[in-house]
Design an enzyme around this catalytic site. Sequence first.
Site, mmCIF file in Angstrom:
data_model
loop_
_atom_site.group_PDB
_atom_site.id
_atom_site.type_symbol
_atom_site.label_atom_id
_atom_site.label_comp_id
_atom_site.label_asym_id
_atom_site.label_seq_id
_atom_site.Cartn_x
_atom_site.Cartn_y
_atom_site.Cartn_z
ATOM 1 N N ASN A 165 4.514 -4.091 4.435
ATOM 2 C CA ASN A 165 5.445 -3.595 3.400
ATOM 3 C C ASN A 165 6.545 -4.592 3.661
ATOM 4 O OD1 ASN A 165 3.638 -1.000 3.052
ATOM 5 N ND2 ASN A 165 3.340 -2.099 1.596
ATOM 6 N N ASN A 180 -3.860 -3.658 3.834
ATOM 7 C CA ASN A 180 -4.215 -4.071 2.655
ATOM 8 C C ASN A 180 -3.232 -5.261 2.141
ATOM 9 O OD1 ASN A 180 -3.010 -1.385 2.074
ATOM 10 N ND2 ASN A 180 -3.281 -2.071 0.108
ATOM 11 N N HIS A 181 -2.113 -5.012 2.378
ATOM 12 C CA HIS A 181 -1.082 -6.019 1.742
ATOM 13 C C HIS A 181 -1.077 -7.223 2.589
ATOM 14 C CE1 HIS A 181 -0.376 -3.699 -1.643
ATOM 15 N NE2 HIS A 181 0.239 -2.725 -1.028
ATOM 16 N N HIS A 207 -0.523 3.882 5.664
ATOM 17 C CA HIS A 207 -0.801 3.351 4.105
ATOM 18 C C HIS A 207 -0.449 4.337 2.944
ATOM 19 C CE1 HIS A 207 -2.652 1.530 0.644
ATOM 20 N NE2 HIS A 207 -3.226 2.765 0.273
HETATM 21 FE FE LIG Z 1 1.904 0.450 2.892
HETATM 22 FE FE LIG Z 2 -1.210 -0.084 2.548
#
Ligand SMILES: [Fe+2]
Ligand SMILES: [Fe+2]
Length: 273
Positions: free
Chosen positions: A54, A81-82, A190
Site C-alpha cells: 500500500n 493483493n495490491h 493485510h
Molecule cells: Fe495492505
Molecule cells: Fe492486502
Amino acid sequence: MSSAAALDRPSGQSVRVLFFGDVFARPGRVFLAENLPRLRERYAPDLVAANAENASGGLGLAPREARALLEAGVDVLTTGNHVWRQRGIGPFLDENPRVLRPANYPPTAPGSGSVVVRAAGRAPVAFLNLEGRIFMSPLDDPFRTADEHLERLAQETKVIVVDFHAEATSEKAAMGHYLDGRVGAVIGTHTHVQTADARVLARGTGFITDIGMTGVEDSIIGLDQAGIIERFIRGRPTPFRPAKGEAVAMGVVLDLDPESGRCLNIESFRHRG
Ligand SMILES: [Fe+2]
Ligand SMILES: [Fe+2]
C-alpha cells in the site's frame, strides 16, 4: 516514541529481523524513513523488512517508492493483493529480487515470491511471501506453494520468515501450524490491524495473525473515514483517499536461531513519533 531500554538478544548468534506491517501511502513511508534510525538503535536488527503493498497512494507499490524504501534502509519488501496496481512494478520486480510478490501467483507473473538475504556476520535469512485465498482473489494453493519453496530454501538456510498476506484468521492460523517447526516465523499481513497473539508455537515457529500497519491510525485501515463510511451507508463506490494525520509503525521483532531455525522470541511493537 517511548524511551524504553533496548531489547536484549536471547543469544549472541541469533538473527534479529524487524518486520513492519503494510506501509500505507505517504504518511506511512515518511514515518518509516524518519523513524527507522531510532528504531534501529533500539532494536539493533540484522535485517529490516516491510510489507509495501500500500506504499503508493494506499494502492500498490510504484518503483519510485520501492526504491525510496530500500534507500531508507529496508532490506526486503513484501507485497500482497495490491501488488500490480502501479505502473512499472512488473519489470521492477524482475530487476529487484529483494522486492517480492506473493509466491502463489501464476508462474508466468513477473518477480519472485522468495529471496535469501544475508546480513554481515550472520546466517542468511530466507523470506517467503504468500497470499491467502479466503475472501481474496483465487490464486494457487498457498500451502502447496509453501512446500515447494521450502524444499528449495531449506537447502540455502535454516532461517526462514514467511509473510502470509491474508484476510481470514483461520487461514492464517492454519498456515502457522502447517509450517510450525519448518520455518522461523509465519507473520500475517493485510488486515492493517495488529493482533495480540504473538507467540512461539509448539515446534518453534514464531506466529502472529497480523502485524498491523505503518500509517495513520486515526483512519479506516489507512483510509480517510468519510469516504469509507459513505460506501457502507449508501452502498456506492467512493474515491479512495489515504487518511492524513499522525502515523504509527506496527510490526514485530523476531529473534531466530541460526542452528535450528527456531524462533527464540517474537515481540510485537507499536511506535508513535
Ligand atoms: Fe495492505
Ligand atoms: Fe492486502
